[in-house]
Design an enzyme around this catalytic site. Structure first.
Site, PDB file in Angstrom:
ATOM      1  N   GLN A 157       0.799  -1.224   0.000  1.00 40.96           N
ATOM      2  CA  GLN A 157       0.000   0.000   0.000  1.00 40.96           C
ATOM      3  C   GLN A 157       0.830   1.272   0.000  1.00 40.96           C
ATOM      4  OE1 GLN A 157      -3.128   0.214  -0.518  1.00 40.96           O
ATOM      5  NE2 GLN A 157      -3.803  -1.888  -0.196  1.00 40.96           N
ATOM      6  N   SER A 173       3.556  -4.298  -5.089  1.00 39.79           N
ATOM      7  CA  SER A 173       2.587  -4.773  -6.078  1.00 39.79           C
ATOM      8  C   SER A 173       2.233  -3.628  -7.008  1.00 39.79           C
ATOM      9  CB  SER A 173       1.334  -5.293  -5.377  1.00 39.79           C
ATOM     10  OG  SER A 173       0.484  -5.958  -6.282  1.00 39.79           O
ATOM     11  N   ALA A 174       2.379  -3.841  -8.327  1.00 40.28           N
ATOM     12  CA  ALA A 174       2.236  -2.753  -9.292  1.00 40.28           C
ATOM     13  C   ALA A 174       0.832  -2.184  -9.369  1.00 40.28           C
ATOM     14  CB  ALA A 174       2.678  -3.223 -10.671  1.00 40.28           C
ATOM     15  N   CYS A 290      -9.187  -9.256  -0.809  1.00 42.22           N
ATOM     16  CA  CYS A 290      -8.475 -10.500  -1.131  1.00 42.22           C
ATOM     17  C   CYS A 290      -9.136 -11.734  -0.529  1.00 42.22           C
ATOM     18  CB  CYS A 290      -7.033 -10.393  -0.670  1.00 42.22           C
ATOM     19  SG  CYS A 290      -6.128  -9.062  -1.488  1.00 42.22           S
TER      20      CYS A 290
END
Length: 344
Positions: A157, A173-174, A290
């Site tokens: 984040q 994470s892209a 998720c």
């Protein structure tokens, strides 16, 4: 996405930046396997290694960059193959951490979800989230850099928004900063910290590298702007409006990333709120995205001392670079009307 919809779920995934989309399309046009020995493969390898250097430079990282399918895989590599005496984490971590550390010691947290760090044995690996994905609370990771301890930071984040913390290993994470989904990285200072598995990525992650997505990730990091001051003003506006309408701000007084906030609407379940917001054309969420779309009581709020009933009335709002004051006002008007109906 319909033009009249309002997207306030950027912590789940944020739209790809135009620069990332262009880089991905360009890489697809001339893509070959970077492990192939022929000239096409060597050209792809050169692009891959250039992207690796660009990503490290954009993040201010001077260690290794191992490409993965996202932060969850980076977490699994780091925490299941780490050469550490024991792994210690907290009860407010992302599910991706909790799933692979079921036997780990869990540190206590205070009422705002900030991790309390006791004295720990040398050789331990401490795995802590930089920014909580539900509350936006920023952990003071500088306090965890103690002699004899290894630090793993989940920066899914925070990467691309805040400066990276000093850590031995970091997951990114892209799709959280304007890149495509399905690509991320494990940043690691010393490859000797984890057991190799064979295959690509210097023997630490098997599978052909996703070169188009990697090129898009590099472009997204280089294109990001400093929009957090604007987000801070917008969240202050939202916080004030929520409190004025009788709502409760989660971790109100803790340091929080300006782009993420969670709010409780007393008397109306999060499930009912999400349905009504969706019907009003507004996309928000309840906790993490998720869990296969499921709604369950937040383990984060539970660890912070919230009872199940109150925790079940909390939704998360998260901003992106294009979020405006008008967007905040639209959400507030909808939230206030819902709260008034719930209080009758």
């Amino acid at each position: 996405m319909a033009a009249d919809r309002l997207y306030l779920d950027h912590a789940a995934t944020t739209p790809m930046l135009p620069q990332a989309q262009a880089a991905m399309v360009a890489a697809m046009a001339g893509w070959a396997n970077p492990s192939s020995p022929h000239s096409d493969g060597r050209a792809a390898r050169a692009m891959l290694e250039d992207a690796r250097r660009r990503i490290a430079a954009a993040l201010g990282w001077d260690g290794h960059v191992l490409f993965t399918s996202g932060a969850s895989e980076a977490i699994a590599i780091a925490l299941t193959r780490a050469k550490a005496g024991r792994i210690i984490t907290s009860p407010v971590e992302h599910d991706a951490v909790l799933r692979v550390t079921k036997e780990a010691e869990r540190l206590a947290v205070d009422g705002d979800g900030r991790v309390l760090l006791p004295e720990l044995a040398p050789g331990s690996l401490v795995a802590i989230q930089h920014v909580n994905n539900e509350t936006g609370v920023i952990q003071p990771l500088a306090d965890f850099r103690r002699a004899g301890l290894l630090l793993f930071a989940d920066c899914a984040q925070s990467a691309g928004k805040l400066a990276l913390p000093e850590a031995d290993m970091i997951a990114i994470s892209a799709h959280k900063f304007g890149g495509p989904p399905g690509i991320g990285a494990l940043l690691i200072r010393d490859l000797a910290l984890v057991e190799p598995s064979g295959g690509q990525e210097q023997g630490y992650r098997a599978g052909t590298e996703n070169l188009p997505a990697i090129m898009a990730m590099a472009a997204a990091l280089e294109a990001r702007g400093d929009w957090l001051p604007v987000a801070a003003a917008l969240r202050a506006r939202l916080d004030a409006g929520i409190e004025a309408a009788g709502g409760q701000i989660v971790a109100r007084d803790a340091p929080r990333l300006p782009a993420i906030a969670s709010y409780r609407m007393p008397g109306l379940s999060a499930r009912a709120q999400l349905i009504q917001f969706d019907l009003a054309g507004i996309s928000v969420s309840a906790g993490s995205a998720c869990s296969s779309g499921s709604l369950k009581t937040s383990h984060v709020l539970g660890a912070m001392g919230w009872d199940a009933a109150a925790a079940g009335e909390v939704v998360r709002v998260s901003f992106g670079p294009q979020t405006s004051a008008g967007d905040v006002d639209r959400f507030l008007a909808t939230w206030t009307a819902m709260a008034e109906r719930a209080g009758r």
